[in-house]
Design a protein around this motif. Sequence first.
Motif, PDB file in Angstrom:
ATOM      1  N   THR A  81      40.610  18.835  32.423  1.00  0.00           N
ATOM      2  CA  THR A  81      39.106  19.015  31.738  1.00  0.00           C
ATOM      3  C   THR A  81      38.393  17.928  32.250  1.00  0.00           C
ATOM      4  OG1 THR A  81      39.751  17.285  30.018  1.00  0.00           O
ATOM      5  CG2 THR A  81      40.616  19.488  29.866  1.00  0.00           C
ATOM      6  N   LEU A  82      38.419  17.119  33.188  1.00  0.00           N
ATOM      7  CA  LEU A  82      37.429  16.122  33.728  1.00  0.00           C
ATOM      8  C   LEU A  82      36.094  16.975  34.124  1.00  0.00           C
ATOM      9  CD1 LEU A  82      36.784  13.292  34.426  1.00  0.00           C
ATOM     10  CD2 LEU A  82      37.836  13.672  36.834  1.00  0.00           C
ATOM     11  N   PRO A  83      36.026  18.131  34.674  1.00  0.00           N
ATOM     12  CA  PRO A  83      34.534  18.661  35.073  1.00  0.00           C
ATOM     13  C   PRO A  83      33.739  19.210  33.763  1.00  0.00           C
ATOM     14  CG  PRO A  83      36.490  19.639  36.333  1.00  0.00           C
ATOM     15  CD  PRO A  83      37.115  18.928  35.347  1.00  0.00           C
ATOM     16  N   PHE A  84      34.432  19.149  32.575  1.00  0.00           N
ATOM     17  CA  PHE A  84      33.811  19.971  31.373  1.00  0.00           C
ATOM     18  C   PHE A  84      33.288  18.877  30.349  1.00  0.00           C
ATOM     19  CE2 PHE A  84      37.205  22.627  33.013  1.00  0.00           C
ATOM     20  CZ  PHE A  84      36.501  23.859  33.238  1.00  0.00           C
ATOM     21  N   GLY A  85      32.644  17.802  30.966  1.00  0.00           N
ATOM     22  CA  GLY A  85      31.916  17.145  30.058  1.00  0.00           C
ATOM     23  C   GLY A  85      32.452  15.705  29.699  1.00  0.00           C
ATOM     24  N   TRP A  86      33.260  15.120  30.511  1.00  0.00           N
ATOM     25  CA  TRP A  86      33.920  13.616  30.304  1.00  0.00           C
ATOM     26  C   TRP A  86      32.580  12.581  30.526  1.00  0.00           C
ATOM     27  CZ3 TRP A  86      39.011  11.540  32.052  1.00  0.00           C
ATOM     28  CH2 TRP A  86      40.126  12.492  31.725  1.00  0.00           C
ATOM     29  N   VAL A  87      32.446  11.882  29.599  1.00  0.00           N
ATOM     30  CA  VAL A  87      31.787  10.686  29.397  1.00  0.00           C
ATOM     31  C   VAL A  87      32.130   9.447  29.974  1.00  0.00           C
ATOM     32  CG1 VAL A  87      30.295  11.942  27.883  1.00  0.00           C
ATOM     33  CG2 VAL A  87      31.934  10.216  26.913  1.00  0.00           C
ATOM     34  N   TRP A  88      31.195   8.490  30.328  1.00  0.00           N
ATOM     35  CA  TRP A  88      31.751   7.218  30.465  1.00  0.00           C
ATOM     36  C   TRP A  88      31.560   6.143  29.171  1.00  0.00           C
ATOM     37  CZ3 TRP A  88      34.801   4.649  33.924  1.00  0.00           C
ATOM     38  CH2 TRP A  88      34.722   3.240  33.906  1.00  0.00           C
ATOM     39  N   PRO A  89      32.718   5.967  28.349  1.00  0.00           N
ATOM     40  CA  PRO A  89      32.429   5.334  27.047  1.00  0.00           C
ATOM     41  C   PRO A  89      31.880   3.817  27.164  1.00  0.00           C
ATOM     42  CG  PRO A  89      34.572   5.174  27.635  1.00  0.00           C
ATOM     43  CD  PRO A  89      33.887   6.109  28.691  1.00  0.00           C
ATOM     44  N   ASP A  90      31.108   3.564  26.074  1.00  0.00           N
ATOM     45  CA  ASP A  90      30.599   2.241  26.017  1.00  0.00           C
ATOM     46  C   ASP A  90      31.929   1.391  25.835  1.00  0.00           C
ATOM     47  OD1 ASP A  90      30.906   1.721  22.953  1.00  0.00           O
ATOM     48  OD2 ASP A  90      30.015   3.640  22.968  1.00  0.00           O
ATOM     49  N   PRO A  91      31.808   0.148  25.994  1.00  0.00           N
ATOM     50  CA  PRO A  91      32.825  -0.949  25.736  1.00  0.00           C
ATOM     51  C   PRO A  91      33.555  -0.953  24.482  1.00  0.00           C
ATOM     52  CG  PRO A  91      31.001  -2.079  26.668  1.00  0.00           C
ATOM     53  CD  PRO A  91      30.388  -0.799  26.243  1.00  0.00           C
ATOM     54  N   VAL A  92      32.860  -0.720  23.226  1.00  0.00           N
ATOM     55  CA  VAL A  92      33.635  -0.620  22.111  1.00  0.00           C
ATOM     56  C   VAL A  92      34.486   0.910  21.797  1.00  0.00           C
ATOM     57  CG1 VAL A  92      33.410  -0.277  19.536  1.00  0.00           C
ATOM     58  CG2 VAL A  92      32.143  -1.889  20.712  1.00  0.00           C
ATOM     59  N   THR A  93      33.831   1.827  22.482  1.00  0.00           N
ATOM     60  CA  THR A  93      34.747   3.346  22.552  1.00  0.00           C
ATOM     61  C   THR A  93      35.829   3.237  23.362  1.00  0.00           C
ATOM     62  OG1 THR A  93      32.523   4.260  21.951  1.00  0.00           O
ATOM     63  CG2 THR A  93      34.311   5.812  22.697  1.00  0.00           C
ATOM     64  N   LEU A  94      35.495   2.653  24.606  1.00  0.00           N
ATOM     65  CA  LEU A  94      36.624   2.651  25.576  1.00  0.00           C
ATOM     66  C   LEU A  94      37.707   1.735  24.880  1.00  0.00           C
ATOM     67  CD1 LEU A  94      37.511   2.953  28.429  1.00  0.00           C
ATOM     68  CD2 LEU A  94      36.447   0.595  29.164  1.00  0.00           C
ATOM     69  N   ALA A  95      37.465   0.550  24.310  1.00  0.00           N
ATOM     70  CA  ALA A  95      38.663  -0.219  23.819  1.00  0.00           C
ATOM     71  C   ALA A  95      39.385   0.519  22.653  1.00  0.00           C
ATOM     72  CB  ALA A  95      37.957  -1.582  23.054  1.00  0.00           C
ATOM     73  N   LEU A  96      38.487   1.336  22.085  1.00  0.00           N
ATOM     74  CA  LEU A  96      39.225   2.111  20.701  1.00  0.00           C
ATOM     75  C   LEU A  96      40.214   3.225  21.506  1.00  0.00           C
ATOM     76  CD1 LEU A  96      36.518   2.837  18.286  1.00  0.00           C
ATOM     77  CD2 LEU A  96      38.512   1.695  17.865  1.00  0.00           C
ATOM     78  N   LEU A  97      39.740   3.749  22.617  1.00  0.00           N
ATOM     79  CA  LEU A  97      40.511   4.944  23.384  1.00  0.00           C
ATOM     80  C   LEU A  97      41.927   4.218  24.010  1.00  0.00           C
ATOM     81  CD1 LEU A  97      37.648   7.041  25.028  1.00  0.00           C
ATOM     82  CD2 LEU A  97      39.078   7.676  23.053  1.00  0.00           C
ATOM     83  N   ILE A  98      41.659   3.015  24.435  1.00  0.00           N
ATOM     84  CA  ILE A  98      42.874   2.501  25.009  1.00  0.00           C
ATOM     85  C   ILE A  98      43.839   1.879  23.943  1.00  0.00           C
ATOM     86  CG2 ILE A  98      43.675   0.313  26.538  1.00  0.00           C
ATOM     87  CD1 ILE A  98      41.019   0.470  28.074  1.00  0.00           C
ATOM     88  N   GLY A  99      43.192   1.611  22.953  1.00  0.00           N
ATOM     89  CA  GLY A  99      44.046   1.068  21.781  1.00  0.00           C
ATOM     90  C   GLY A  99      44.734   2.342  21.131  1.00  0.00           C
TER      91      GLY A  99
END
Length: 346
Positions: free
Chosen positions: A241-259
Amino acid sequence: MQRGDGWLQRCVTLDKAGWENQPVALSDAWAQGLRMVKSLTSHQPGRAIALKLAAIALFTGLSAIIKATSDVVPAGEAVFFRSFFAIPVILIWLTLRGQLPRGLKTTRPGGHFLRGILGTTAMGMTFMGLGMLPLPEVTAIGYATPIFTLILAAVLLGERIRLIRISAVTIGLIGVLVMLWPRLGSGNLGDTATLGAILILIATVARGLVQIHIRRMVMTEHTAAIVFYFSLTASILSLCTLPFGWVWPDPVTLALLIGAGLVGGVAQILVTSSYRFAPASMLAPYDYSSMLFAILLGYIWFNELPTLVMLIGAGLVIAGNVLVIWRESRLGLERGKARSVTDPKG
């Protein structure tokens, strides 16, 4: 394998990688209890319940994290983070338990891939639905998974479901209709909440298919392998699904996703560990505590409150599942008495 009310569903609670807080029908739980009983290190019900409740709380928190990031992060990307960052946690746990590489051996790679396709589909639809519906409502609709598993077992495997299970299915389906009617009754399929309800319903049916598939896999595959290869397959499939709109998350969102991935991995370990100290048949009813966690998190984090109609529908679905739980408990006692009479070692 005996058919009728005496059949045993040979599956374990592994679809939590797909949605994380669905309940287990006792037909599932009883089969898992039989599989786990040989590996019980000791019977410690208090410890088992604490581990199970902690896992359910984490699973519900994971759903809340996905919901919180759904406005920014597309579902496919969320599936990747949820799956990929659970892998290190699972590998570390298996290493500490001395189950590497033995626990990851497989004789059915194709079966794992099919399970991955079904589970990833269910996970993606659930993650999309979480962004469209209140957290308690998503949780409540997910309770219908064991009901759909019973129906699919009858349709696909020819399993006979007799009066008690028919009653359970009927009660559960009425509950599903009650919950979905406010969303689907208007007929406005373009409404966001209506679409969300449809997605969650399809995901619930897909999880039923996963349970049916796992029933076959556990006959030859180690539990750790099923968990690990699902996370691996879901990570790879989500990259599509990478070609369909992935975004580079901000630090807080990135931390939430990894969490979310780390929390999911830890929660899977906790729920698996709980079955070392008590049979799954005893722990199955505690899955419904997820509604309490969902209501609490939904109110605190998203200012959401469940409606009376939703609670009534959820109550009916739970009642249908509890009826199956009661029936399987009775069947288990009857089988135990029969074995004690016929088994000379008894």
